[in-house]
Design a protein around this motif. Structure first.
Motif, PDB file in Angstrom:
ATOM      1  N   GLY A   1      12.335   3.312  13.369  1.00  0.00           N
ATOM      2  CA  GLY A   1      13.342   3.367  14.437  1.00  0.00           C
ATOM      3  C   GLY A   1      14.205   2.120  14.460  1.00  0.00           C
ATOM      4  O   GLY A   1      15.423   2.205  14.651  1.00  0.00           O
ATOM      5  N   ARG A   2      13.617   0.963  14.260  1.00  0.00           N
ATOM      6  CA  ARG A   2      14.400  -0.290  14.266  1.00  0.00           C
ATOM      7  C   ARG A   2      15.345  -0.357  13.051  1.00  0.00           C
ATOM      8  O   ARG A   2      16.455  -0.849  13.166  1.00  0.00           O
TER       9      ARG A   2
ATOM     10  N   LYS B   1      16.697   2.228  11.574  1.00  0.00           N
ATOM     11  CA  LYS B   1      17.792   3.174  11.862  1.00  0.00           C
ATOM     12  C   LYS B   1      18.793   2.568  12.828  1.00  0.00           C
ATOM     13  O   LYS B   1      19.985   2.750  12.692  1.00  0.00           O
ATOM     14  N   ARG B   2      18.303   1.837  13.837  1.00  0.00           N
ATOM     15  CA  ARG B   2      19.204   1.207  14.830  1.00  0.00           C
ATOM     16  C   ARG B   2      20.059   0.142  14.165  1.00  0.00           C
ATOM     17  O   ARG B   2      21.223  -0.025  14.524  1.00  0.00           O
ATOM     18  N   ARG B   3      19.525  -0.610  13.248  1.00  0.00           N
ATOM     19  CA  ARG B   3      20.296  -1.662  12.583  1.00  0.00           C
ATOM     20  C   ARG B   3      21.380  -1.075  11.683  1.00  0.00           C
ATOM     21  O   ARG B   3      22.422  -1.671  11.497  1.00  0.00           O
ATOM     22  N   ARG B   4      21.089   0.063  11.060  1.00  0.00           N
ATOM     23  CA  ARG B   4      22.069   0.683  10.179  1.00  0.00           C
ATOM     24  C   ARG B   4      23.207   1.309  10.966  1.00  0.00           C
ATOM     25  O   ARG B   4      24.301   1.466  10.453  1.00  0.00           O
ATOM     26  N   SER B   5      22.958   1.689  12.188  1.00  0.00           N
ATOM     27  CA  SER B   5      23.989   2.370  12.984  1.00  0.00           C
ATOM     28  C   SER B   5      25.012   1.411  13.546  1.00  0.00           C
ATOM     29  O   SER B   5      24.938   0.322  13.787  1.00  0.00           O
TER      30      SER B   5
END
Length: 135
Positions: A128-129, A131-135
């Protein structure tokens, strides 16, 4: 008065003259003559926890209780009992704690599954972390 003094001295000296321990069990420190049987006994002794020391196997412990258990194991091996039967007898007598080998009782399954669940939860958090950084 003299008799009282003598009796008092005898009472005070009695603990010093008393036997401090029972003699060791016959096979506590004596090996079985047959090397194959001794190997069986030794292998089992290395998997049984000392009830006195708690951090050593009975094979390594110098406690008198460990010596008694070593002797009982050797005597039972010489009588033809199988090591697993002896282990079951010890667990029945002293509880699961006496064995270093873990059991797979159904009540313990959550303890075995917990590390896998925590690992899975950790992987989900990391995913999850990321994915958040890539967004």
């Amino acid at each position: 008065m003299r008799g009282l003094l003598v009796m008092l001295l005898l009472m005070l000296s009695a603990p010093a003259l008393a036997q401090s321990a029972l003699p060791p069990a016959p096979y506590a420190d004596r090996q079985i003559d047959d090397p194959a049987l001794e190997k069986k006994a030794r292998t089992l002794m290395e998997t049984i926890r000392c009830l006195t020391c708690q951090s050593q196997s009975i094979a390594d412990s110098n406690a008198s209780m460990a010596g008694d258990l070593r002797s009982q194991i050797r005597e039972r091996i010489m009588a033809g009992e199988q090591p697993e039967h002896i282990r079951a007898w010890l667990i029945e007598r002293y509880g699961d704690w006496v064995s270093y080998e873990p059991t797979a009782e159904p009540i313990l399954w959550p303890l075995w599954a917990a590390p896998l669940l925590f690992l899975g939860l950790g992987l989900l958090i990391v995913r999850g972390r990321i994915k958040r950084r890539r967004s």
